[in-house]
Design an enzyme around this catalytic site. Structure first.
Site: not given
Length: 339
Positions: A238-239
């Site tokens: 994820a980011h």
């Protein structure tokens, strides 16, 4: 077909030849299926008994196993490493692309280095940089201002979004997406409001990424994968995640946003790692691990219930639901004993 003499291979492996160094080998095989022209290896002494019947032209072994071999031998401290290096020397995997295909779209202001190969129907967008010797497979998409380092290989249908940077000598397998939007939203009285993901993804050198993996771009700061990291198939990163150099991550793992994983960590397959936590260097998480909190001491960590028969598992699950009740009863007994 690649062909090499044992003497030449020994030089590449930093091994010692015991036997005829002029013998030619052309492929790797398992000990049980090897035949003339093949080379195999023994890294675990429990399989030593198979050496007697092995038909390979040569075997990579430790010095202690030489006396059990019936064929030519390459002696190494680590035969499994020898297997890896021999496999590289005899590798016949085709290249993702061999030249610049006429059907590839390349923007006029893209920068294409020397010796670059770009496959059919690939798209290289404006101001993208493809460094010397890089190979871009058929159907790949390289977004605006993205950078692909020297000698990096992208297999077919890899998507690299805008401003993503991939270092030198990396390998990315088919279907992987790098730089897609992170899962960032605000909530306005029940309505989700998208947060544009303004960061990017920065990947170091000698990184390998498996098929159908997704690495999201950062919300503000970048998502960072340091050098010499290996990432398996079907992984979600994820980011704003950071993964330290030398770490390895097996298939099906999910890493939630803004988590930092240290250097030389090993994450077993199917693990789930919570967001906004930090894992120190040298941590191993066994398969199906669920990491809900920070880990600040190196070592091996596990979670979950090991496999049981269905009948045993049902009993275990029933007992788990009764833990609170049992705890209350135990405290009551302890109180009576104290009183």
């Amino acid at each position: 077909m690649s062909r090499i003499t044992l003497a030449e291979l020994a030089e590449k492996l930093d091994a010692t030849v015991h036997g005829d160094g002029t013998v030619v080998v052309h492929s790797i095989a398992s000990m049980s299926k090897a035949k003339e022209g093949d080379i195999t290896f023994l890294s675990d002494a429990k399989y030593r008994k198979h050496l007697v019947e092995c038909q390979a032209s040569a075997v990579i072994v430790k010095e202690a196993d030489v006396e059990f071999c019936q064929s030519n031998v390459l002696i190494m401290r680590d035969p499994y490493l020898g297997f890896a290096l021999a496999a590289q020397a005899l590798d016949t995997t085709p290249a993702p692309a061999s030249d610049i295909a006429p059907s590839a779209y390349i923007a006029d202001d893209a920068i294409i280095g020397e010796g670059v190969a770009i496959g059919h129907n690939a798209v290289i967008e404006s101001k993208a940089v493809i460094a010397d010797g890089a190979m871009i497979g058929a159907g790949c998409f390289i977004g605006k201002e993205a950078k692909i380092g020297k000698n990096t290989k992208l297999w077919a249908n890899v998507s690299v979004y805008h401003r993503v940077e991939i270092g030198e000598a990396c390998l990315v397998q088919s279907g992987t997406v790098i730089g897609s939007d992170g899962f960032g939203y605000a909530n306005d009285r029940g309505t989700w409001v998208k947060i544009p993901q303004l960061g990017s993804v920065i990947i170091g050198d000698n990184v390998e990424i498996g098929a159908n993996t997704t690495i999201d771009r950062g919300a503000i700061d970048d998502t960072v994968i340091e050098s010499n990291v290996i990432i398996d198939n079907q992984i979600q990163i994820a980011h704003n995640v950071q993964i330290g150099s030398g770490s390895a991550m097996a298939g099906g793992t999910i890493v939630a946003g803004s988590t930092k994983i240290g250097k030389h960590c090993i994450i077993g397959g199917g693990s789930v790692i919570n967001g906004h936590i930090e894992i120190t260097d040298g941590v191993t998480i066994t398969g199906m691990g669920m990491v809900m909190r920070a880990i600040d001491e190196k070592g091996m960590y596990s979670s979950g219930i090991p496999l049981q028969t269905n009948k045993e598992w049902r009993k275990t699950a029933a007992r788990v639901h009764k833990i609170d009740e049992m705890n209350k009863r135990l405290k009551a007994v302890e109180k009576k004993l104290v009183d």
